[in-house]
Write a protein that holds these residues in place. Structure first.
Motif, PDB file in Angstrom:
ATOM      1  N   HIS A  16       0.826  -1.196   0.000  1.00 22.55           N
ATOM      2  CA  HIS A  16       0.000   0.000   0.000  1.00 22.55           C
ATOM      3  C   HIS A  16       0.863   1.250   0.000  1.00 22.55           C
ATOM      4  O   HIS A  16       1.890   1.311   0.677  1.00 22.55           O
ATOM      5  N   LYS A  17       0.417   2.222  -0.758  1.00 23.73           N
ATOM      6  CA  LYS A  17       1.081   3.518  -0.770  1.00 23.73           C
ATOM      7  C   LYS A  17       0.308   4.464   0.151  1.00 23.73           C
ATOM      8  O   LYS A  17      -0.902   4.334   0.316  1.00 23.73           O
ATOM      9  N   PRO A  18       0.971   5.438   0.743  1.00 24.54           N
ATOM     10  CA  PRO A  18       0.268   6.347   1.660  1.00 24.54           C
ATOM     11  C   PRO A  18      -0.783   7.178   0.931  1.00 24.54           C
ATOM     12  O   PRO A  18      -0.551   7.682  -0.167  1.00 24.54           O
ATOM     13  N   ALA A  19      -1.937   7.295   1.561  1.00 24.45           N
ATOM     14  CA  ALA A  19      -3.049   8.113   1.056  1.00 24.45           C
ATOM     15  C   ALA A  19      -3.544   7.667  -0.306  1.00 24.45           C
ATOM     16  O   ALA A  19      -4.179   8.434  -1.021  1.00 24.45           O
ATOM     17  N   GLU A  20      -3.243   6.422  -0.670  1.00 23.10           N
ATOM     18  CA  GLU A  20      -3.725   5.935  -1.973  1.00 23.10           C
ATOM     19  C   GLU A  20      -5.151   5.409  -1.865  1.00 23.10           C
ATOM     20  O   GLU A  20      -5.992   5.688  -2.716  1.00 23.10           O
TER      21      GLU A  20
ATOM     22  N   MET B 177      -3.014   1.947   8.727  1.00 20.53           N
ATOM     23  CA  MET B 177      -4.070   1.282   9.493  1.00 20.53           C
ATOM     24  C   MET B 177      -4.764   2.244  10.452  1.00 20.53           C
ATOM     25  O   MET B 177      -5.368   1.835  11.438  1.00 20.53           O
ATOM     26  N   TYR B 178      -4.654   3.530  10.180  1.00 22.51           N
ATOM     27  CA  TYR B 178      -5.333   4.558  10.980  1.00 22.51           C
ATOM     28  C   TYR B 178      -6.838   4.433  10.767  1.00 22.51           C
ATOM     29  O   TYR B 178      -7.310   4.321   9.639  1.00 22.51           O
ATOM     30  N   CYS B 179      -7.615   4.445  11.864  1.00 22.48           N
ATOM     31  CA  CYS B 179      -9.044   4.129  11.799  1.00 22.48           C
ATOM     32  C   CYS B 179      -9.916   5.304  12.225  1.00 22.48           C
ATOM     33  O   CYS B 179      -9.491   6.190  12.966  1.00 22.48           O
ATOM     34  N   TYR B 180     -11.158   5.259  11.736  1.00 19.37           N
ATOM     35  CA  TYR B 180     -12.201   6.196  12.147  1.00 19.37           C
ATOM     36  C   TYR B 180     -13.476   5.389  12.374  1.00 19.37           C
ATOM     37  O   TYR B 180     -13.751   4.421  11.657  1.00 19.37           O
ATOM     38  N   ALA B 181     -14.255   5.795  13.373  1.00 20.42           N
ATOM     39  CA  ALA B 181     -15.516   5.104  13.669  1.00 20.42           C
ATOM     40  C   ALA B 181     -16.556   6.123  14.112  1.00 20.42           C
ATOM     41  O   ALA B 181     -16.220   7.121  14.773  1.00 20.42           O
TER      42      ALA B 181
ATOM     43  N   SER C 129      -1.422   5.959  14.837  1.00 19.77           N
ATOM     44  CA  SER C 129      -1.423   7.417  14.836  1.00 19.77           C
ATOM     45  C   SER C 129      -0.068   7.988  14.423  1.00 19.77           C
ATOM     46  O   SER C 129       0.000   8.932  13.632  1.00 19.77           O
ATOM     47  N   SER C 130       1.017   7.429  14.941  1.00 16.99           N
ATOM     48  CA  SER C 130       2.344   7.970  14.634  1.00 16.99           C
ATOM     49  C   SER C 130       2.693   7.779  13.160  1.00 16.99           C
ATOM     50  O   SER C 130       3.234   8.682  12.511  1.00 16.99           O
ATOM     51  N   ILE C 131       2.365   6.601  12.593  1.00 15.76           N
ATOM     52  CA  ILE C 131       2.652   6.360  11.174  1.00 15.76           C
ATOM     53  C   ILE C 131       1.794   7.270  10.300  1.00 15.76           C
ATOM     54  O   ILE C 131       2.252   7.810   9.289  1.00 15.76           O
ATOM     55  N   PHE C 132       0.540   7.459  10.712  1.00 13.14           N
ATOM     56  CA  PHE C 132      -0.345   8.325   9.933  1.00 13.14           C
ATOM     57  C   PHE C 132       0.185   9.750   9.889  1.00 13.14           C
ATOM     58  O   PHE C 132       0.296  10.351   8.815  1.00 13.14           O
ATOM     59  N   HIS C 133       0.514  10.310  11.049  1.00 12.54           N
ATOM     60  CA  HIS C 133       0.913  11.712  11.097  1.00 12.54           C
ATOM     61  C   HIS C 133       2.308  11.936  10.518  1.00 12.54           C
ATOM     62  O   HIS C 133       2.576  12.987   9.919  1.00 12.54           O
ATOM     63  N   MET C 134       3.210  10.959  10.645  1.00  7.30           N
ATOM     64  CA  MET C 134       4.581  11.147  10.187  1.00  7.30           C
ATOM     65  C   MET C 134       4.763  10.775   8.716  1.00  7.30           C
ATOM     66  O   MET C 134       5.500  11.452   7.992  1.00  7.30           O
TER      67      MET C 134
END
Length: 512
Positions: free
Chosen positions: A132-136, A171-175, A303-308
């Motif tokens: 997977h690529k970021p934000a793809e 793997m950043y999630c929202y619910a 969270s850290s992988i998402f933001h960084m």
């Protein structure tokens, strides 16, 4: 180089070169070259076992060691470049090879380039970035497990459905909990998701639920719900629904649904919620802990992988958030209006009897035909049967009529005379709704153009003698038959008339 050791092992066992080539699937020339090098640089089986592949190759072909080696690619740079959209290993190898040719240096062939990159990824535990690529991609789904929402007055229990979204790179999630799984709730949850992430992805991957995808047949492009497609276009995303009965196409969100069920729904199972807002507040608190929890087999957290690493690649959000719109069909009536949700909106009169598309938001009603907007109105709320009419939508003769009101008819009638004004006043008062009299008033006053104001005033006087509230037809008939002209005038006195005097009535000749 990788099969030199196997070739010599089989050769020392007495196998022929032809059989060695067949078993190891190499050419006979390769086998002959290795055997010849072994004869030129003697080597026994014991020494062979103690040497690695690099040392064996150097022993058999010492001349090649003096040659300049291939340029080692910068695999850390390559790994970061692969995160960018559209970048592939093939493209990066071509750039690497072109740089080496320009510098007159040796380079690895594509197969060795890829093998060495895989070794680098395995050594640094970065296999996730390969897939997977970021934000793809952004994957969305409903959780199968529901939550309970209590009515504070009756205590009745209703279901609340959990919307879940995942960015598979981090793997950043929202619910979010919703009252139902209808289209409005589905779209609103997506809007809140965009606000939560602060950006959008390139692809939006969903299941084939009817609120999102109307049809997805094999070998055909999927047909998206119109509102869902409009939402995706607003945020610059492409809809890519998973194949039918292929949950692996959105495995990231499928796994997240199970984890969210454990970490959020299960933890809130003993709490009673009487309000959806209160429930979502609790869900957001648990979601924060879930995203901040460190990974077990690698460094960092969701969270850290998402933001960084992923957040910088998200597409910026549009200036205004998407406003949910419902699409409906309507037919333009003979009065050049359509009726939607029990309210009436005007359309240019040229489209009478045609079928149009209607887009309704909470504030605006837009009317389209063949993809072109032909009218828009502020949405009417409140009592049913109200009208929103744009004057330009009316025919010319209707526009003229629409400009009149009761006061204008009164002012006009005063200029025509007292009796005309009386007729107009009584005509306006005779109807329950004043607007119903406008047509008759206009027709009556127009009679002055044909017969003149004095005759019209006289005709109105005659009509008022006959009925208290005369109508257009009676006054027109008086004018047509010229009754206003035939009114008897007083008889004129002749200058030579004989007039008997007072003597005739009891005067001096009364006894004669």
């Amino acid at each position: 180089m990788s099969k030199e050791k196997e070739i010599l092992h089989r050769f020392f066992k007495g196998e022929s070169q032809r059989s060695i080539a067949a078993v190891l699937r190499v050419s006979r020339n390769t086998v002959a070259k290795v055997v010849k090098a072994c004869h030129e640089h003697p080597l026994d089986a014991a020494a062979l076992d103690g040497m690695d592949l690099a040392a064996l190759h150097h022993h058999l072909f010492p001349a090649e060691a003096d040659l300049p080696g291939q340029v080692q690619p910068d695999y850390e740079f390559i790994h970061k470049e692969l995160l960018k959209s559209g970048v592939t290993l093939k493209l990066l190898w071509e750039e690497y090879a072109a740089d080496c040719r320009q510098a007159n240096k040796l380079y690895f062939m594509y197969s060795q380039f890829c093998k060495r990159y895989r070794d680098f990824v395995d050594h640094h535990h970065l296999t996730m970035h390969i897939h997977h690529k970021p934000a793809e991609r952004l994957m969305v789904d409903w959780a199968g497990t529901t939550l309970k929402l209590y009515n504070p007055e009756t205590g009745a229990v209703t279901k609340a459905y959990l919307f879940v979204a995942t960015l598979p790179f981090s793997m950043y999630c929202y619910a979010e909990a919703c009252r139902d799984m209808k289209e409005h709730s589905w779209i609103q949850a997506h809007i809140h998701l965009m606000e939560f992430l602060g950006g959008s992805a390139r692809l939006l991957v969903s299941d084939n639920l009817r609120t999102g995808i109307i049809s997805h047949r094999k070998h055909e492009d999927p047909i998206a719900n119109r509102s869902y497609q409009e939402f995706a276009d607003h945020y610059g995303m492409a809809l890519l629904p998973a194949r039918v009965l292929a949950p692996k196409d959105k495995a990231a969100v499928e796994g997240s649904v199970g984890q969210v069920t454990t970490h959020i729904i299960a933890k809130l199972r003993n709490r009673k919620f009487f309000d959806l807002y209160e429930m979502n507040q609790a869900i957001q608190e648990e979601l924060y802990r879930f995203n901040e929890a460190p990974f077990q087999k690698k460094d960092g957290s969701r969270s850290s992988i998402f933001h960084m690493e992923e957040c910088p690649f998200l597409r910026p959000l549009p200036q205004c958030p998407y406003e949910y719109a419902d699409w409906k069909k309507a037919t333009v009536q003979l009065n050049y209006h359509i009726t939607v949700d029990h309210q009436n909106y005007s359309v240019p009169y040229e489209y009478v009897r045609k079928r149009v598309d209607v887009r309704l938001t909470s504030h605006v009603v837009e009317i389209y035909t063949e993809g072109r907007r032909i009218a828009n109105h502020k949405r009417i709320v409140g009592k049913r049967g109200q009208y929103s009419t744009v004057e330009e939508h009316m025919p010319k003769n209707h526009q003229l009529y629409s400009q009149w009101d009761g006061n204008r008819f009164r002012r006009w009638s005063e200029k025509c005379g007292e009796h005309v004004h009386t007729v107009i006043e009584r005509l306006l008062a005779s109807y329950r709704v004043e607007e119903q009299a406008y047509k008759g008033c206009l027709a009556l006053l127009k009679l002055s153009d044909q017969y003149g104001i004095p005759r019209l005033n006289t005709a109105c006087e005659l009509a008022l003698r006959q009925v208290p509230s005369p109508r257009y037809k009676l006054i027109q008939n008086i004018l047509v038959t010229q009754q206003d002209i035939k009114i008897e005038q007083p008889a004129a006195h002749s200058q030579n008339a004989f007039v008997r005097g007072a003597a005739y009535y009891g005067g001096e000749y009364h006894g004669k």
